[in-house]
Enzyme design. Sequence first.
Site, short mmCIF file in Angstrom:
data_model
loop_
_atom_site.label_atom_id
_atom_site.label_comp_id
_atom_site.label_asym_id
_atom_site.label_seq_id
_atom_site.Cartn_x
_atom_site.Cartn_y
_atom_site.Cartn_z
N HIS A 1 0.73 -1.10 0.04
CA HIS A 1 0.07 -0.10 -0.03
C HIS A 1 0.90 1.31 0.03
O HIS A 1 0.25 2.47 -0.24
CB HIS A 1 -1.02 -0.06 1.09
CG HIS A 1 -0.19 0.13 2.59
ND1 HIS A 1 -0.03 -0.79 3.35
CD2 HIS A 1 0.06 1.36 3.43
CE1 HIS A 1 0.49 -0.38 4.41
NE2 HIS A 1 0.47 1.36 4.39
N ASP B 1 0.14 -7.79 1.39
CA ASP B 1 0.32 -6.25 1.72
C ASP B 1 1.96 -6.11 1.53
O ASP B 1 2.66 -5.29 2.40
CB ASP B 1 -0.09 -5.52 2.80
CG ASP B 1 0.05 -4.16 2.88
OD1 ASP B 1 -0.01 -3.64 1.69
OD2 ASP B 1 -0.05 -3.27 3.81
N SER C 1 5.01 2.91 7.76
CA SER C 1 4.62 1.85 7.06
C SER C 1 5.60 1.23 6.13
O SER C 1 6.33 2.21 5.30
CB SER C 1 3.26 2.19 6.02
OG SER C 1 2.35 2.34 7.05
#
Length: 430
Positions: free
Chosen positions: A165, A197, A274
């Site tokens: 993502h 992911d 992230s």
Amino acid sequence: MPNLRSRRRNLAMVYRLSIFKKDYLSHIRSVVSIKADQVRSKHLCQRDNRIYGRSGKHFLTYTLVISGIGYFLYKKRNDFYERFRDFTFGMPVVKSLTIFTPSLVDYREKYNFIADVVAISAPSVVYIEIKDEKKLDMFTGRPITASNGCGFIVGSDGLILTNAHVVIKKRGTTVKVRLHDGTVYTGLIEDVDMQSDLATVRINKTNLPVMKLGNSSDIRPGEFVIAIGSPLSLSNTITSGIVSSTNRPSEELGLDKKNLTYIQTDAAITFGNSGGPLVNLNGEAIGINAMKVTAGISFAIPIDYAKEFLRKAEIRRKNKGKIPEPMETHRRRYMGITMLTITPDILFELQNKRGSALEMIKHGVFVWRVIVDSPAYCGGLQAGDIITHVNEVPVLAAVNIYKALESSGPLKLTVVRQRDILTIMVDPEE
């Protein structure tokens, strides 16, 4: 008669002599008394002078002696203390436990284990920026930053591991990678697995420092971990905490990721973290930072999933002899949000923060991030919103949003924002 006169004359003479004698004697006595007083006074003065002079000399001598003794005792106070501190003088003594206190240098050398881990791991962490080539900054004329995240080097030939993502946004974007030394390279997305992911990016650079990969199967709850990332575009920001849970199923988080579990930690992880590594005290990456729910509750993808992902990608490259197509299993339209299914625990915590305004909510998903310039952002969706219905169908979990993104047409979202109920139209991109 003559005899009588002579007798009277003799008596008068005797009387005068006696009076003269008395006066003379009294005068002599007074003079002698004065002289005696003067002699006595002089003697007393001499005696006082001798006494005062002698006492003044003695006082000065005593002062000098006492001052010298006091100075000597002051200079030797530590020696006297060491010699006499154990003397009890007949009194009972209660001794406390004596703890040796090392110097601060010893503390830094012995107990700054986090700094030691960072020194080993930080050089292999990179900052990733997604540039939107279709939109330019009005002041600089350069592409604006659509989003940002992190990654870490897993191959010295320029292979970088990150979250899917972070790099999979929309068409017309460019991936920029900034290394620990500040140099910037353009990254090429090689492999993507939306189910786990995970994604890899390659830059044209060799001889890079590589992050050591550990094992997520043997980590324990309560183990110290360190999160390295770039929150708010601040490269190599360090936070630390412990492992709260080693095996948190995705179903508990409301994520549409079958057979995927997460590492839960209380290390502070924000949006810019992230894709960055979650590192143990051996300097090994045991997870990939994925998302934060609230303060003290964050999640990371176990590194064992990443190692399997890297192994399959390497096999595909060797077999085909070229860069494979992305390993995406589902073709969904792009909306631009990160969401979390509202569970009873999450709902309870939200109600504590927002009060009775959320008593009406029984189901839905919590939007905790909206990508800038994404379809959700353009439609008016905000972080903190709660989506309760999509196309007038109740949203029970995040899987309902994923299913809706597989269909065509705009999405009609029913959103609870603070105390208001709103209807927002979002047109996802292909």
